[in-house]
Design an enzyme around this catalytic site. Structure first.
Site: not given
Ligand code: URA
Length: 233
Positions: A104
């Site tokens: 993310d």
């Molecule tokens: N899980 C999440 O919520 N975000 C990420 O970036 C990776 C795994």
């Protein structure tokens, strides 16, 4: 292989740039200046020098990046936000590298960038069960029963997560290891136990561990040993 193809696969020059450089006498093959970029070379054996630099032929590259905050896991079109491939030199972008999997925008840490589509596909395939560990911090204290629920599997929008491991370091932080990669998985898992992620950093991906010598935004090529371990999947 054609010389201009070799140079473009290595990210050194586009075909038209190679043509111009050859006409200008700026490319040598085994010490002899070439005038045409369409001539055949053996990329493994011939010594190609482009504008004074020896060209090392490799079709695939593998980079470990320490992703900083605010970057999008994409190669282009971050819709105003920077994308992770901007953090590495142009030479690699010309080789068409892309992020293997997504983090993310606000997740930090280990990211593999490569142009090896087959390896990436294998590592991301659900049946490969590649494990990924994340250091997390949450807003509210995590109870023992929260941990048991997370480890057993929780409902994230109609999907029951697979068993995972959670090692708590303090009341609100720890390391979670999952073997799947659903969209926003950890964020949603914490929400399923009425909590909220405030910090998330990936520290391992399969056999790869984030190199502590890399600061945020820094990258390096994988070592031969790291690559061999990764390819065992
Ligand atoms: N899980 C999440 O919520 N975000 C990420 O970036 C990776 C795994």
């Amino acid at each position: 292989m054609r010389l201009d193809k070799m140079l473009s696969e290595c990210g050194v020059a586009t075909r038209s740039e190679s043509g111009k450089a050859a006409r200008a006498g700026r490319i040598t093959v085994n010490g002899i200046s070439v005038r045409k970029a369409d001539q055949q070379v053996d990329p493994e054996r011939d010594c190609v020098v482009y504008c004074g630099s020896v060209v090392r032929y490799r079709k695939y590259v593998y980079l470990m990046l320490n992703k900083p905050d605010g970057y999008i896991s994409a190669t282009e079109d971050g819709r105003g936000d920077p994308v992770v491939t901007e953090l590495v030199p142009e030479e690699y972008r010309r080789m068409d590298i892309f992020p293997c999997g997504r983090l993310d925008k606000h997740t930090l840490g280990l990211m593999l960038l490569t142009n090896d589509g087959a390896l990436s596909h294998r590592l991301l395939a659900p049946k490969s069960h590649v494990s990924k560990s994340y250091r997390f911090r949450v807003k509210f204290p995590l109870s023992e029963s929260d941990i048991m629920a997370l480890e057993a599997g929780v409902d994230i929008g109609g999907y029951l997560t697979k068993p995972c491991r959670v090692a708590r370091n303090g009341e609100r932080d720890g390391v979670i290891t999952i073997t799947e990669g659903k969209y926003h998985q950890i964020k949603l898992m914490m929400e399923a136990v009425h909590n909220q992620i405030t910090e998330l950093e990936r520290i391992s991906f399969g056999a790869l561990t984030l190199d502590p010598a890399l600061s945020r935004g820094e990258w390096r090529e994988l070592t031969a040993q790291e690559l061999a371990e990764l390819q065992k999947h």
